[in-house]
Design a protein around this motif. Structure first.
Motif, PDB file in Angstrom:
ATOM      1  N   MET A 173      78.166 -20.298   1.343  1.00  0.00           N
ATOM      2  CA  MET A 173      79.115 -19.342   0.809  1.00  0.00           C
ATOM      3  C   MET A 173      78.643 -17.944   1.191  1.00  0.00           C
ATOM      4  SD  MET A 173      80.115 -18.664  -3.164  1.00  0.00           S
ATOM      5  CE  MET A 173      81.598 -19.599  -3.301  1.00  0.00           C
ATOM      6  N   ASN A 174      79.354 -17.292   2.112  1.00  0.00           N
ATOM      7  CA  ASN A 174      78.992 -15.956   2.561  1.00  0.00           C
ATOM      8  C   ASN A 174      79.824 -14.875   1.884  1.00  0.00           C
ATOM      9  OD1 ASN A 174      77.208 -17.164   4.258  1.00  0.00           O
ATOM     10  ND2 ASN A 174      78.520 -17.040   6.054  1.00  0.00           N
ATOM     11  N   TYR A 175      80.988 -15.242   1.394  1.00  0.00           N
ATOM     12  CA  TYR A 175      81.856 -14.263   0.762  1.00  0.00           C
ATOM     13  C   TYR A 175      82.617 -14.915  -0.384  1.00  0.00           C
ATOM     14  CZ  TYR A 175      85.509 -16.625   3.368  1.00  0.00           C
ATOM     15  OH  TYR A 175      86.354 -17.578   3.860  1.00  0.00           O
ATOM     16  N   ILE A 176      83.133 -14.075  -1.292  1.00  0.00           N
ATOM     17  CA  ILE A 176      83.955 -14.555  -2.401  1.00  0.00           C
ATOM     18  C   ILE A 176      84.917 -13.440  -2.774  1.00  0.00           C
ATOM     19  CG2 ILE A 176      82.357 -13.790  -4.201  1.00  0.00           C
ATOM     20  CD1 ILE A 176      83.105 -16.383  -5.729  1.00  0.00           C
ATOM     21  N   SER A 177      86.149 -13.808  -3.073  1.00  0.00           N
ATOM     22  CA  SER A 177      87.128 -12.804  -3.481  1.00  0.00           C
ATOM     23  C   SER A 177      87.041 -12.594  -4.982  1.00  0.00           C
ATOM     24  CB  SER A 177      88.541 -13.249  -3.094  1.00  0.00           C
ATOM     25  OG  SER A 177      88.912 -14.379  -3.847  1.00  0.00           O
ATOM     26  N   THR A 178      87.575 -11.477  -5.433  1.00  0.00           N
ATOM     27  CA  THR A 178      87.515 -11.178  -6.869  1.00  0.00           C
ATOM     28  C   THR A 178      88.335 -12.175  -7.681  1.00  0.00           C
ATOM     29  OG1 THR A 178      89.294  -9.564  -6.556  1.00  0.00           O
ATOM     30  CG2 THR A 178      87.044  -8.719  -6.590  1.00  0.00           C
ATOM     31  N   THR A 179      89.392 -12.708  -7.104  1.00  0.00           N
ATOM     32  CA  THR A 179      90.191 -13.691  -7.842  1.00  0.00           C
ATOM     33  C   THR A 179      89.496 -15.047  -7.878  1.00  0.00           C
ATOM     34  OG1 THR A 179      91.441 -14.159  -5.828  1.00  0.00           O
ATOM     35  CG2 THR A 179      92.398 -12.587  -7.358  1.00  0.00           C
ATOM     36  N   ALA A 180      88.665 -15.349  -6.880  1.00  0.00           N
ATOM     37  CA  ALA A 180      87.972 -16.637  -6.840  1.00  0.00           C
ATOM     38  C   ALA A 180      86.707 -16.640  -7.689  1.00  0.00           C
ATOM     39  CB  ALA A 180      87.628 -16.995  -5.402  1.00  0.00           C
ATOM     40  N   GLN A 202      79.545 -22.484  -7.509  1.00  0.00           N
ATOM     41  CA  GLN A 202      79.100 -22.318  -6.122  1.00  0.00           C
ATOM     42  C   GLN A 202      78.366 -20.994  -5.942  1.00  0.00           C
ATOM     43  OE1 GLN A 202      82.835 -22.627  -4.135  1.00  0.00           O
ATOM     44  NE2 GLN A 202      82.610 -24.831  -3.757  1.00  0.00           N
ATOM     45  N   LEU A 203      78.870 -19.967  -6.596  1.00  0.00           N
ATOM     46  CA  LEU A 203      78.231 -18.649  -6.531  1.00  0.00           C
ATOM     47  C   LEU A 203      76.818 -18.715  -7.091  1.00  0.00           C
ATOM     48  CD1 LEU A 203      78.412 -15.512  -6.178  1.00  0.00           C
ATOM     49  CD2 LEU A 203      79.319 -15.459  -8.478  1.00  0.00           C
ATOM     50  N   ILE A 204      76.650 -19.359  -8.237  1.00  0.00           N
ATOM     51  CA  ILE A 204      75.336 -19.472  -8.869  1.00  0.00           C
ATOM     52  C   ILE A 204      74.389 -20.303  -8.013  1.00  0.00           C
ATOM     53  CG2 ILE A 204      74.125 -20.441 -10.863  1.00  0.00           C
ATOM     54  CD1 ILE A 204      76.540 -19.538 -12.538  1.00  0.00           C
ATOM     55  N   ASP A 205      74.888 -21.388  -7.424  1.00  0.00           N
ATOM     56  CA  ASP A 205      74.047 -22.214  -6.546  1.00  0.00           C
ATOM     57  C   ASP A 205      73.546 -21.415  -5.349  1.00  0.00           C
ATOM     58  OD1 ASP A 205      74.323 -24.413  -8.177  1.00  0.00           O
ATOM     59  OD2 ASP A 205      75.989 -25.273  -7.015  1.00  0.00           O
ATOM     60  N   THR A 206      74.427 -20.623  -4.758  1.00  0.00           N
ATOM     61  CA  THR A 206      74.035 -19.796  -3.618  1.00  0.00           C
ATOM     62  C   THR A 206      72.999 -18.763  -4.018  1.00  0.00           C
ATOM     63  OG1 THR A 206      76.258 -20.078  -2.700  1.00  0.00           O
ATOM     64  CG2 THR A 206      74.908 -18.326  -1.763  1.00  0.00           C
ATOM     65  N   LEU A 207      73.182 -18.151  -5.191  1.00  0.00           N
ATOM     66  CA  LEU A 207      72.217 -17.151  -5.662  1.00  0.00           C
ATOM     67  C   LEU A 207      70.866 -17.780  -5.965  1.00  0.00           C
ATOM     68  CD1 LEU A 207      74.450 -14.951  -7.964  1.00  0.00           C
ATOM     69  CD2 LEU A 207      73.523 -14.333  -5.729  1.00  0.00           C
ATOM     70  N   LYS A 208      70.873 -18.992  -6.525  1.00  0.00           N
ATOM     71  CA  LYS A 208      69.620 -19.673  -6.827  1.00  0.00           C
ATOM     72  C   LYS A 208      68.843 -20.013  -5.558  1.00  0.00           C
ATOM     73  CE  LYS A 208      70.600 -21.732 -11.307  1.00  0.00           C
ATOM     74  NZ  LYS A 208      70.781 -22.991 -12.045  1.00  0.00           N
ATOM     75  N   LYS A 209      69.562 -20.256  -4.481  1.00  0.00           N
ATOM     76  CA  LYS A 209      68.918 -20.545  -3.196  1.00  0.00           C
ATOM     77  C   LYS A 209      68.444 -19.271  -2.497  1.00  0.00           C
ATOM     78  CE  LYS A 209      71.517 -24.773  -2.479  1.00  0.00           C
ATOM     79  NZ  LYS A 209      72.603 -25.410  -1.739  1.00  0.00           N
ATOM     80  N   GLY A 210      68.781 -18.105  -3.055  1.00  0.00           N
ATOM     81  CA  GLY A 210      68.325 -16.841  -2.480  1.00  0.00           C
ATOM     82  C   GLY A 210      69.322 -16.196  -1.536  1.00  0.00           C
ATOM     83  N   VAL A 244      83.774  -4.878  -0.980  1.00  0.00           N
ATOM     84  CA  VAL A 244      83.496  -3.827  -1.959  1.00  0.00           C
ATOM     85  C   VAL A 244      82.059  -3.867  -2.464  1.00  0.00           C
ATOM     86  CG1 VAL A 244      85.874  -3.542  -2.712  1.00  0.00           C
ATOM     87  CG2 VAL A 244      84.436  -5.252  -3.820  1.00  0.00           C
ATOM     88  N   GLY A 245      81.357  -4.942  -2.172  1.00  0.00           N
ATOM     89  CA  GLY A 245      79.978  -5.014  -2.637  1.00  0.00           C
ATOM     90  C   GLY A 245      79.293  -6.278  -2.174  1.00  0.00           C
ATOM     91  N   ILE A 246      78.021  -6.345  -2.492  1.00  0.00           N
ATOM     92  CA  ILE A 246      77.212  -7.507  -2.164  1.00  0.00           C
ATOM     93  C   ILE A 246      76.553  -7.993  -3.440  1.00  0.00           C
ATOM     94  CG2 ILE A 246      75.217  -8.341  -0.890  1.00  0.00           C
ATOM     95  CD1 ILE A 246      75.843  -6.308   1.259  1.00  0.00           C
ATOM     96  N   ILE A 247      76.675  -9.277  -3.696  1.00  0.00           N
ATOM     97  CA  ILE A 247      76.026  -9.893  -4.851  1.00  0.00           C
ATOM     98  C   ILE A 247      74.761 -10.563  -4.329  1.00  0.00           C
ATOM     99  CG2 ILE A 247      76.245 -11.563  -6.709  1.00  0.00           C
ATOM    100  CD1 ILE A 247      79.299 -11.271  -6.408  1.00  0.00           C
ATOM    101  N   LYS A 248      73.623 -10.170  -4.883  1.00  0.00           N
ATOM    102  CA  LYS A 248      72.359 -10.761  -4.431  1.00  0.00           C
ATOM    103  C   LYS A 248      71.511 -11.135  -5.632  1.00  0.00           C
ATOM    104  CE  LYS A 248      69.966  -6.384  -3.830  1.00  0.00           C
ATOM    105  NZ  LYS A 248      69.188  -5.566  -2.939  1.00  0.00           N
ATOM    106  N   PRO A 249      70.612 -12.107  -5.461  1.00  0.00           N
ATOM    107  CA  PRO A 249      69.793 -12.558  -6.590  1.00  0.00           C
ATOM    108  C   PRO A 249      68.772 -11.500  -6.996  1.00  0.00           C
ATOM    109  CG  PRO A 249      69.135 -13.685  -4.583  1.00  0.00           C
ATOM    110  CD  PRO A 249      70.343 -12.871  -4.255  1.00  0.00           C
ATOM    111  N   VAL A 250      68.399 -11.540  -8.250  1.00  0.00           N
ATOM    112  CA  VAL A 250      67.411 -10.609  -8.788  1.00  0.00           C
ATOM    113  C   VAL A 250      66.025 -11.067  -8.356  1.00  0.00           C
ATOM    114  CG1 VAL A 250      66.416  -9.694 -10.913  1.00  0.00           C
ATOM    115  CG2 VAL A 250      68.858 -10.117 -10.778  1.00  0.00           C
ATOM    116  N   GLU A 251      65.224 -10.131  -7.934  1.00  0.00           N
ATOM    117  CA  GLU A 251      63.849 -10.441  -7.570  1.00  0.00           C
ATOM    118  C   GLU A 251      62.961 -10.154  -8.771  1.00  0.00           C
ATOM    119  OE1 GLU A 251      62.840  -8.180  -4.116  1.00  0.00           O
ATOM    120  OE2 GLU A 251      64.518  -8.965  -2.975  1.00  0.00           O
TER     121      GLU A 251
END
Length: 89
Positions: free
Chosen positions: A1-8, A15-23, A35-42
């Motif tokens: 998952m490289n991108y996600i729309s605001t409605t999705a 899927q978003l959480i799984d991608t973030l957990k993988k880094g 409009v932005g980038i969502i990235k996991p917290v370090e």
């Protein structure tokens, strides 16, 4: 998952959480524009400062207690909090 729309965001959060957990980073798209980038917290753990800890312990000036004394104090606390119908072990 490289991108996600605001409605999705509402429908594909797992899927978003799984991608973030993988880094992975996810681009947030709104009306066909990024409009932005969502990235996991370090997480950076705080280093333990031994000198500061010793200073705090010295400043508190707590009395030294034995294991039996701590057990007795704790038992009294439990009796005050929960009553006398408390089992031993």
């Amino acid at each position: 998952m490289n991108y996600i729309s605001t409605t999705a965001l509402r429908t594909s959060t797992s899927q978003l959480i799984d991608t973030l957990k993988k880094g992975g980073n996810i681009k947030l798209i709104h009306r066909s524009k990024i409009v932005g980038i969502i990235k996991p917290v370090e997480d950076v753990p705080k280093p333990f400062d031994v000198k500061k800890f010793r200073r705090l312990v010295k400043d508190l000036n707590l009395p030294k207690t034995t294991y039996k004394q701590r057990e007795k104090i704790y038992r009294i606390h439990l009796m005050e909090k929960y009553g006398k119908n408390l089992s031993r072990h």
